[in-house]
Design a protein around this motif. Structure first.
Motif, PDB file in Angstrom:
ATOM      1  N   PRO A   1       0.820  -1.227   0.000  1.00  0.00           N
ATOM      2  CA  PRO A   1       0.000   0.000   0.000  1.00  0.00           C
ATOM      3  C   PRO A   1       0.848   1.268   0.000  1.00  0.00           C
ATOM      4  O   PRO A   1       1.947   1.305   0.540  1.00  0.00           O
ATOM      5  N   ARG A   2       0.282   2.308  -0.600  1.00  0.00           N
ATOM      6  CA  ARG A   2       0.930   3.622  -0.570  1.00  0.00           C
ATOM      7  C   ARG A   2       0.706   4.262   0.782  1.00  0.00           C
ATOM      8  O   ARG A   2      -0.133   3.828   1.567  1.00  0.00           O
TER       9      ARG A   2
ATOM     10  N   GLY B   1      -0.776   6.991   1.729  1.00  0.00           N
ATOM     11  CA  GLY B   1      -2.145   7.441   1.974  1.00  0.00           C
ATOM     12  C   GLY B   1      -3.056   6.321   2.437  1.00  0.00           C
ATOM     13  O   GLY B   1      -3.903   6.511   3.318  1.00  0.00           O
ATOM     14  N   GLU B   2      -2.900   5.143   1.858  1.00  0.00           N
ATOM     15  CA  GLU B   2      -3.692   3.985   2.266  1.00  0.00           C
ATOM     16  C   GLU B   2      -3.347   3.580   3.700  1.00  0.00           C
ATOM     17  O   GLU B   2      -4.230   3.230   4.482  1.00  0.00           O
ATOM     18  N   LYS B   3      -2.074   3.630   4.036  1.00  0.00           N
ATOM     19  CA  LYS B   3      -1.648   3.288   5.394  1.00  0.00           C
ATOM     20  C   LYS B   3      -2.207   4.291   6.396  1.00  0.00           C
ATOM     21  O   LYS B   3      -2.660   3.920   7.478  1.00  0.00           O
TER      22      LYS B   3
ATOM     23  N   PHE C   1      -4.950   6.063   6.043  1.00  0.00           N
ATOM     24  CA  PHE C   1      -6.382   5.803   6.130  1.00  0.00           C
ATOM     25  C   PHE C   1      -6.643   4.625   7.064  1.00  0.00           C
ATOM     26  O   PHE C   1      -7.544   4.683   7.906  1.00  0.00           O
ATOM     27  N   ASP C   2      -5.871   3.556   6.909  1.00  0.00           N
ATOM     28  CA  ASP C   2      -6.038   2.381   7.771  1.00  0.00           C
ATOM     29  C   ASP C   2      -5.781   2.723   9.241  1.00  0.00           C
ATOM     30  O   ASP C   2      -6.482   2.240  10.130  1.00  0.00           O
TER      31      ASP C   2
END
Length: 86
Positions: free
Chosen positions: A31-32, A34-36, A38-39
Motif C-alpha cells: 500500500p501507498r 495514503g492507504e496506510k 487511512f487504515d
C-alpha cells in the motif's frame, strides 16, 4: 530502504517504547502512504509518527494527531515530550 534508514526507524521505535507508549509499525510494502494513513485512522490510532528519508537526514519525524488534525515536524530526541502533550 538502506541499513541506515532501518537503524533510524528502530531508534525511533525504541525511544517511543522506552517512554511507555505502544507502537504499531505499518511496514507493508504494497500500500501507498495514503492507504496506510487511512487504515491507521480506521482502526483508531490517535497519534501517528511518519518517518521519511528526508526527515531522517535531520533526525526528525512527522507527528500527526487524529482528533486535532495537527501535523508538525519534531526532533527524535523531543518526540516523547510531544507525544505526552497530545
Amino acid at each position: 530502504k538502506t541499513t541506515a534508514d532501518c537503524q533510524f526507524v528502530k531508534g525511533v521505535i525504541a525511544t517511543v517504547c522506552d517512554a511507555g507508549f505502544s507502537v504499531l509499525v505499518d511496514d507493508r510494502r504494497g500500500p501507498r502512504a495514503g492507504e496506510k494513513f487511512f487504515d491507521a485512522d480506521l482502526i483508531g490510532i490517535s497519534c501517528r509518527l511518519t518517518v521519511s528519508e528526508r526527515l531522517a537526514q535531520t533526525s526528525e519525524v512527522e507527528l500527526s494527531t487524529r482528533c486535532g488534525k495537527e501535523r508538525r515536524t519534531v526532533l527524535v530526541g523531543n518526540v516523547t515530550e510531544h507525544l505526552q502533550q497530545t
